[in-house]
Design a protein around this motif. Sequence first.
Motif, PDB file in Angstrom:
ATOM      1  N   ASN A  57      -2.790  14.055  28.124  1.00  0.00           N
ATOM      2  CA  ASN A  57      -2.822  12.678  28.638  1.00  0.00           C
ATOM      3  C   ASN A  57      -4.051  11.965  28.072  1.00  0.00           C
ATOM      4  OD1 ASN A  57      -5.105  13.229  30.432  1.00  0.00           O
ATOM      5  ND2 ASN A  57      -3.631  14.319  31.715  1.00  0.00           N
ATOM      6  N   HIS A  59      -6.459  10.494  29.734  1.00  0.00           N
ATOM      7  CA  HIS A  59      -7.706  10.784  30.446  1.00  0.00           C
ATOM      8  C   HIS A  59      -8.426  11.999  29.877  1.00  0.00           C
ATOM      9  CE1 HIS A  59     -10.716  11.043  33.505  1.00  0.00           C
ATOM     10  NE2 HIS A  59     -10.487  12.348  33.464  1.00  0.00           N
ATOM     11  N   MET A 178      -9.718   6.616  22.091  1.00  0.00           N
ATOM     12  CA  MET A 178      -8.695   7.306  22.872  1.00  0.00           C
ATOM     13  C   MET A 178      -7.468   6.423  23.019  1.00  0.00           C
ATOM     14  SD  MET A 178      -7.190   7.026  26.071  1.00  0.00           S
ATOM     15  CE  MET A 178      -8.229   6.621  27.454  1.00  0.00           C
ATOM     16  N   LYS A 185       2.825   2.830  29.305  1.00  0.00           N
ATOM     17  CA  LYS A 185       2.198   2.157  28.168  1.00  0.00           C
ATOM     18  C   LYS A 185       3.249   1.679  27.149  1.00  0.00           C
ATOM     19  CE  LYS A 185      -2.141   3.131  29.442  1.00  0.00           C
ATOM     20  NZ  LYS A 185      -2.261   3.564  30.834  1.00  0.00           N
TER      21      LYS A 185
HETATM   22  C1  LIG Z   1      -3.713   4.506  31.136  1.00  0.00           C
HETATM   23  C2  LIG Z   1      -5.173   4.367  30.951  1.00  0.00           C
HETATM   24  C3  LIG Z   1      -6.036   5.479  30.891  1.00  0.00           C
HETATM   25  C4  LIG Z   1      -5.609   6.876  31.198  1.00  0.00           C
HETATM   26  O1  LIG Z   1      -4.572   7.346  30.400  1.00  0.00           O
HETATM   27  P1  LIG Z   1      -3.570   8.454  30.989  1.00  0.00           P
HETATM   28  O2  LIG Z   1      -2.722   8.783  29.791  1.00  0.00           O
HETATM   29  O3  LIG Z   1      -2.807   7.845  32.099  1.00  0.00           O
HETATM   30  O4  LIG Z   1      -4.383   9.624  31.419  1.00  0.00           O
HETATM   31  C5  LIG Z   1      -7.378   5.247  30.620  1.00  0.00           C
HETATM   32  N1  LIG Z   1      -7.856   4.012  30.433  1.00  0.00           N
HETATM   33  C6  LIG Z   1      -7.078   2.922  30.507  1.00  0.00           C
HETATM   34  C7  LIG Z   1      -7.669   1.569  30.273  1.00  0.00           C
HETATM   35  C8  LIG Z   1      -5.712   3.060  30.791  1.00  0.00           C
HETATM   36  O5  LIG Z   1      -4.952   1.968  30.908  1.00  0.00           O
END
Ligand SMILES: *Cc1c(COP(=O)(O)O)cnc(C)c1O
Length: 368
Positions: A57, A59, A178, A185
Amino acid sequence: MSILVTRSSMPPLEDYIEEIKPIFESHWLTNMGPVYKKFQHQLIDYLGVPYLSLFVNGHMALEMAIQALGLQCPDGEVITTPYTFVSTTHAIARNGLKPVFCDIKPDDYTIDPDKIEELITDKTVAIVPVHVYGNLCDVEAIDRIAKKHNLKVIYDAAHAFGVTYKGIGVGNFGDASMFSFHATKVFNTVEGGAVAFSDAAYRNKLHTLKNFGIINNGNVDDIGGNAKLDEFRAAMGICNLRRLEECILKRKVVYERYNERLSGINGIRLSQPQVGVSANYAYYPVYFDKDILGKSRDDVFEQLKQNDIYARKYFYPAVNELQCYQDICIWEDTPIAHDISLNILTLPMYEELAIEDVDYICDIILNA
Ligand SMILES: *Cc1c(COP(=O)(O)O)cnc(C)c1O
């Protein structure tokens, strides 16, 4: 039927079945198998980045990017934005670093480079800015500040998949970026994420960190974790990447309809396109000025809800107003982020949203 703020993009079932057939033959389900590698190469091509490591993921991708850059140190501070999803801040804090919140710009909601330097101390090790809603941060100014003070820059580009600046892929800025491939998304692998980077030195580091720090048979040189993207999700990514351009074009139609209906209205502030930046139409944020409209963001939210339409207060509250960060900051230090978080709404936005539905949503907003 209710209209939600987003609807996950999915490929035709037959495409997915075709893509997972080899997995059923090989029984290779995870641990950087052939589907992972195929997907990784496609993404490197699509994003135009030198290196990319896939994660379970976004995060964990961000958390391990910070770890891989060797930023952990006692009392280390990281300058970041309070106007983001809490994941950004958690990734810093879970590395044992202290988030220091810098205010944002009122026009594109990204970190304000003019306010970064006053927050730099001898403990500052990095800057973690966010390309909010796919809006590009002022990457040039941030780069100048980072070089001057010898700081690392890790971008949270979770919202900015496929965005380019002057033709350069967004993943090329800073030391690492990242991406999130979460179901909500623009581009998804159900759950998933990646780190793009330019220095080959981080390749092995990231690769081993997401696999418990194991370097070879039995040897472990780092305190890693488990954050590998599996073969089934990689297959989902391959299918969705094939459709992405088409999906973005459909989103653009929705986006332009919203613009047509909502622009030029006193008290309703829309996002302006940035010069040189290609949009991915990930979100449709609208700022409602209650002093002019006589109605607040919350009023509009409720009005939509009564009509079975679910917009999102995104981001609200700002991260530096959350309980878990109360003891390290006060929101008064970032008044713009506070104001935006109170007055913004992201409207429903996904590729299958019908123009009639967009009109219906706009009618409700305009009548309110
Ligand atoms: C979605 C998101 C994350 C985390 O991503 P995941 O894939 O859900 O772990 C981090 N930062 C922002 C700004 C996001 O929108």
